[in-house]
Design a protein around this motif. Structure first.
Motif, short mmCIF file in Angstrom:
data_model
loop_
_atom_site.label_atom_id
_atom_site.label_comp_id
_atom_site.label_asym_id
_atom_site.label_seq_id
_atom_site.Cartn_x
_atom_site.Cartn_y
_atom_site.Cartn_z
N VAL A 52 0.84 -1.19 0.00
CA VAL A 52 0.00 0.00 0.00
C VAL A 52 0.88 1.24 0.00
O VAL A 52 2.03 1.22 0.44
CB VAL A 52 -0.97 0.02 1.20
CG1 VAL A 52 -1.93 -1.15 1.15
CG2 VAL A 52 -0.23 0.04 2.51
N THR A 53 0.32 2.34 -0.50
CA THR A 53 1.11 3.57 -0.60
C THR A 53 0.55 4.70 0.25
O THR A 53 1.20 5.74 0.37
CB THR A 53 1.16 4.04 -2.06
OG1 THR A 53 -0.18 4.21 -2.54
CG2 THR A 53 1.90 3.02 -2.92
N ASN A 54 -0.63 4.52 0.84
CA ASN A 54 -1.19 5.58 1.67
C ASN A 54 -1.98 4.99 2.84
O ASN A 54 -2.20 3.77 2.91
CB ASN A 54 -2.06 6.53 0.85
CG ASN A 54 -3.20 5.83 0.15
OD1 ASN A 54 -3.65 4.77 0.58
ND2 ASN A 54 -3.65 6.41 -0.95
N PHE A 55 -2.41 5.84 3.74
CA PHE A 55 -3.09 5.40 4.96
C PHE A 55 -4.44 4.76 4.65
O PHE A 55 -4.81 3.78 5.28
CB PHE A 55 -3.25 6.59 5.92
CG PHE A 55 -3.82 6.20 7.24
CD1 PHE A 55 -3.08 5.41 8.12
CD2 PHE A 55 -5.08 6.61 7.62
CE1 PHE A 55 -3.59 5.05 9.35
CE2 PHE A 55 -5.60 6.25 8.85
CZ PHE A 55 -4.86 5.47 9.71
N THR A 56 -5.16 5.27 3.67
CA THR A 56 -6.46 4.70 3.31
C THR A 56 -6.30 3.27 2.80
O THR A 56 -7.06 2.38 3.19
CB THR A 56 -7.14 5.57 2.23
OG1 THR A 56 -7.24 6.91 2.71
CG2 THR A 56 -8.52 5.04 1.90
N GLY A 57 -5.31 3.05 1.97
CA GLY A 57 -5.04 1.69 1.49
C GLY A 57 -4.67 0.75 2.62
O GLY A 57 -5.08 -0.41 2.62
N LEU A 58 -3.92 1.26 3.59
CA LEU A 58 -3.55 0.45 4.74
C LEU A 58 -4.77 0.06 5.57
O LEU A 58 -4.92 -1.09 5.98
CB LEU A 58 -2.54 1.20 5.62
CG LEU A 58 -2.03 0.46 6.84
CD1 LEU A 58 -1.23 -0.77 6.43
CD2 LEU A 58 -1.18 1.38 7.70
N LYS B 152 12.51 1.30 0.90
CA LYS B 152 11.22 1.12 1.58
C LYS B 152 11.42 1.32 3.07
O LYS B 152 12.44 0.93 3.63
CB LYS B 152 10.67 -0.29 1.33
CG LYS B 152 10.29 -0.54 -0.10
CD LYS B 152 9.70 -1.92 -0.27
CE LYS B 152 9.35 -2.14 -1.72
NZ LYS B 152 8.71 -3.42 -1.94
#
Length: 116
Positions: free
Chosen positions: A4-10, A75
């Motif tokens: 994931v690349t952002n908090f929403t995806g997490l 990363k």
């Protein structure tokens, strides 16, 4: 979750994982009752719950050491934690082919692949 690349995806990935994990302990309990007699189930469930407790205890140490891979491969450390712990999905997929549905479907001395 390591991809994931952002908090929403997490959050979305974590909610999906939580929904999938929700049935693990009841499922294992039910599975144990398929294979063992009533008086044998307690000991097997105690082993399972003890193993789960030990896994939780050492999981934190594993995550702490894995997080020290910070900036390896461009990363952050938390990505490595989720990526390596997420590799257990491969183990679960492979185990699906080796776990029998019930004692009636088990064949002694050979591997029996259960269907999806």
């Amino acid at each position: 979750m390591g991809f994931v690349t952002n908090f929403t995806g997490l959050l979305i990935a974590r909610m999906a994982l939580g929904a999938a994990e929700g049935g693990l302990f009841p499922g294992v309990t039910w599975y144990i009752t398929l294979w063992y007699r009533r008086h044998e189930c307690g000991f097997r469930m105690a082993i399972f719950f003890s193993a789960a407790t030990l896994a939780s205890a050492f999981g934190g140490l594993f995550a702490w050491r894995t997080s020290e891979l910070n900036h390896t491969g461009d990363k952050p450390g938390w990505v490595w934690v989720f990526t390596l712990q997420g590799a257990t999905i491969l183990v679960a997929f492979i185990a699906k082919f080796f776990i029998n549905d019930s004692p009636e479907t088990w064949v002694r001395g050979s591997l029996q692949f259960s269907a999806f």
